[in-house]
Design an enzyme around this catalytic site. Structure first.
Site, PDB file in Angstrom:
ATOM      1  N   LYS A  51     -11.603  -7.658   2.297  1.00 33.43           N
ATOM      2  CA  LYS A  51     -11.338  -6.865   3.495  1.00 33.43           C
ATOM      3  C   LYS A  51     -12.648  -6.478   4.180  1.00 33.43           C
ATOM      4  O   LYS A  51     -12.776  -6.557   5.408  1.00 33.43           O
ATOM      5  CB  LYS A  51     -10.511  -5.616   3.142  1.00 33.43           C
ATOM      6  CG  LYS A  51      -9.061  -5.957   2.790  1.00 33.43           C
ATOM      7  CD  LYS A  51      -8.268  -4.809   2.172  1.00 33.43           C
ATOM      8  CE  LYS A  51      -6.909  -5.322   1.709  1.00 33.43           C
ATOM      9  NZ  LYS A  51      -6.034  -4.304   1.114  1.00 33.43           N
ATOM     10  N   GLN A  95      -6.795   1.354  -1.212  1.00 29.55           N
ATOM     11  CA  GLN A  95      -6.239   0.211  -1.929  1.00 29.55           C
ATOM     12  C   GLN A  95      -5.254   0.695  -2.996  1.00 29.55           C
ATOM     13  O   GLN A  95      -5.552   1.613  -3.759  1.00 29.55           O
ATOM     14  CB  GLN A  95      -7.381  -0.605  -2.557  1.00 29.55           C
ATOM     15  CG  GLN A  95      -6.934  -1.902  -3.191  1.00 29.55           C
ATOM     16  CD  GLN A  95      -6.382  -2.932  -2.215  1.00 29.55           C
ATOM     17  OE1 GLN A  95      -6.742  -2.949  -1.042  1.00 29.55           O
ATOM     18  NE2 GLN A  95      -5.495  -3.777  -2.688  1.00 29.55           N
ATOM     19  N   ASP A 118      -2.669   0.235   7.426  1.00 30.47           N
ATOM     20  CA  ASP A 118      -1.726  -0.440   6.530  1.00 30.47           C
ATOM     21  C   ASP A 118      -0.289  -0.337   7.047  1.00 30.47           C
ATOM     22  O   ASP A 118       0.570  -1.125   6.657  1.00 30.47           O
ATOM     23  CB  ASP A 118      -1.756   0.230   5.140  1.00 30.47           C
ATOM     24  CG  ASP A 118      -2.594  -0.533   4.119  1.00 30.47           C
ATOM     25  OD1 ASP A 118      -2.694  -1.765   4.237  1.00 30.47           O
ATOM     26  OD2 ASP A 118      -3.112   0.126   3.197  1.00 30.47           O
TER      27      ASP A 118
HETATM   28  N1  GUN Z   1      -2.148  -3.444  -2.587  1.00 31.10           N
HETATM   29  C1  GUN Z   1      -1.493  -4.621  -2.443  1.00 31.10           C
HETATM   30  N2  GUN Z   1      -1.301  -4.893  -1.142  1.00 31.10           N
HETATM   31  C2  GUN Z   1      -1.847  -3.861  -0.455  1.00 31.10           C
HETATM   32  C3  GUN Z   1      -1.976  -3.575   0.937  1.00 31.10           C
HETATM   33  O1  GUN Z   1      -1.513  -4.321   1.809  1.00 31.10           O
HETATM   34  N3  GUN Z   1      -2.627  -2.422   1.235  1.00 31.10           N
HETATM   35  C4  GUN Z   1      -3.110  -1.591   0.293  1.00 31.10           C
HETATM   36  N4  GUN Z   1      -3.705  -0.475   0.705  1.00 31.10           N
HETATM   37  N5  GUN Z   1      -3.004  -1.823  -0.997  1.00 31.10           N
HETATM   38  C5  GUN Z   1      -2.386  -2.960  -1.357  1.00 31.10           C
END
Ligand code: GUN
Length: 285
Positions: A51, A95, A118
């Site tokens: 990311k 995350q 998100d």
């Molecule tokens: N863990 C797995 N997929 C995601 C996501 O799309 N966003 C976040 N913040 N954590 C995740």
């Protein structure tokens, strides 16, 4: 036809990069994405790294905050509050999953709605389900863009989604419904799953089990989108929820793992961060 998420993600990021350059001219600074990682889970570490890399590639300001898994829930909530109040921050992503002593729902609710890149905030989820203006969660948004890129017609088609998580299964089902597909949500306890999946013109799989979907479960000519990221127990290699080699013989469209939904999730995060930035800038006027 194998649809490359890597290629489409590259195209999307190229467009975001151009839009960022324009935004810098108009607003004097690029969007700023802050990603928080708690603990040292290797998969999460790799996602967070990806990311940050993509954010830099499109010209964002990117900050990664690493916290030990000894951080208390209150300390994490305080950190999020300080980022909410920091006007130079446009997107906040924590995350998931979080260590068991931290309440994920509380964390998600604390992130300011206007910085929720998100799309996990309950008010954003409500807006999605009520067909109001919202931020589309990254993985479902990536799935829909992959289908569009592959030229798959969604309207009027039978779609089956395997998985009912808040992150993928439920929102992708709603987004397919809003594109006028007829949607069935299946899951690990669905009885006679092959009889359900073999009706599907569009099959989206997000169940988290290596090579769970086999050839006999797929309708000839179906579009199959594999959202799974697993380790193949036999080889230790990364694999999806779909047995790619056999299903590829039967499907008209299929996404690989790695290189399908994964890079698309990150590309959509870049789109969402730019969108949150632009909304915040325009709200100030
Ligand atoms: N863990 C797995 N997929 C995601 C996501 O799309 N966003 C976040 N913040 N954590 C995740």
């Amino acid at each position: 036809m194998i649809v490359s998420g890597t290629q489409l993600a590259k195209e999307i990021k190229e467009k975001v990069k151009n839009d960022v350059a324009k935004a810098v001219e108009i607003y004097g600074r690029p969007p700023h994405l802050v990603v928080i990682l708690v603990g040292e889970d290797p998969a999460s570490q790799s996602y967070v790294k990806g990311k940050g890399k993509d954010a830099e590639e499109v010209g964002f300001k990117s900050t990664t905050i690493l916290k030990p898994d000894t951080i208390t829930e209150q300390e994490l909530l305080d950190l999020i509050e300080s980022l909410n109040n920091d006007d130079s921050v446009d997107g906040i992503l924590v995350q998931l999953p979080l260590p068991a002593h931290i309440d994920e729902d509380k964390v998600i609710e604390t992130i300011s709605l206007s910085k929720d890149v998100d799309g996990f905030h309950p008010l954003n989820v409500a807006a999605l389900w009520q067909k109001r203006d919202c931020i589309y969660p990254c993985t479902p948004k990536g799935v829909i863009q992959l289908l569009d890129k592959a030229g798959v017609k969604i309207e009027g088609k039978k779609a089956v989604v395997i998985g009912r998580s808040n992150i993928v299964g439920l929102p992708v089902s709603k987004m397919l419904l809003d594109r006028n597909a007829t949607v069935t949500i299946a899951h690990s306890r669905t009885q006679n799953l092959p009889s359900v999946t073999s009706e599907a013109d569009i099959l989206v799989v997000a169940i988290g089990r290596p090579k769970f979907v086999t050839e006999e479960m797929v309708k000839p000519g179906a579009a199959v989108i594999d959202v799974g990221v697993n380790r193949d127990p036999a080889t230790g290699k990364l694999c999806g929820d779909v047995d790619f080699d056999t299903v590829a013989q039967k499907a008209s469209v299929i996404t690989p793992v790695p290189g399908g939904a994964g890079p698309m999730t990150r590309a959509c995060l870049m789109q969402n961060t730019l969108e949150c930035f632009l909304r915040r800038q325009n709200d100030k006027r």
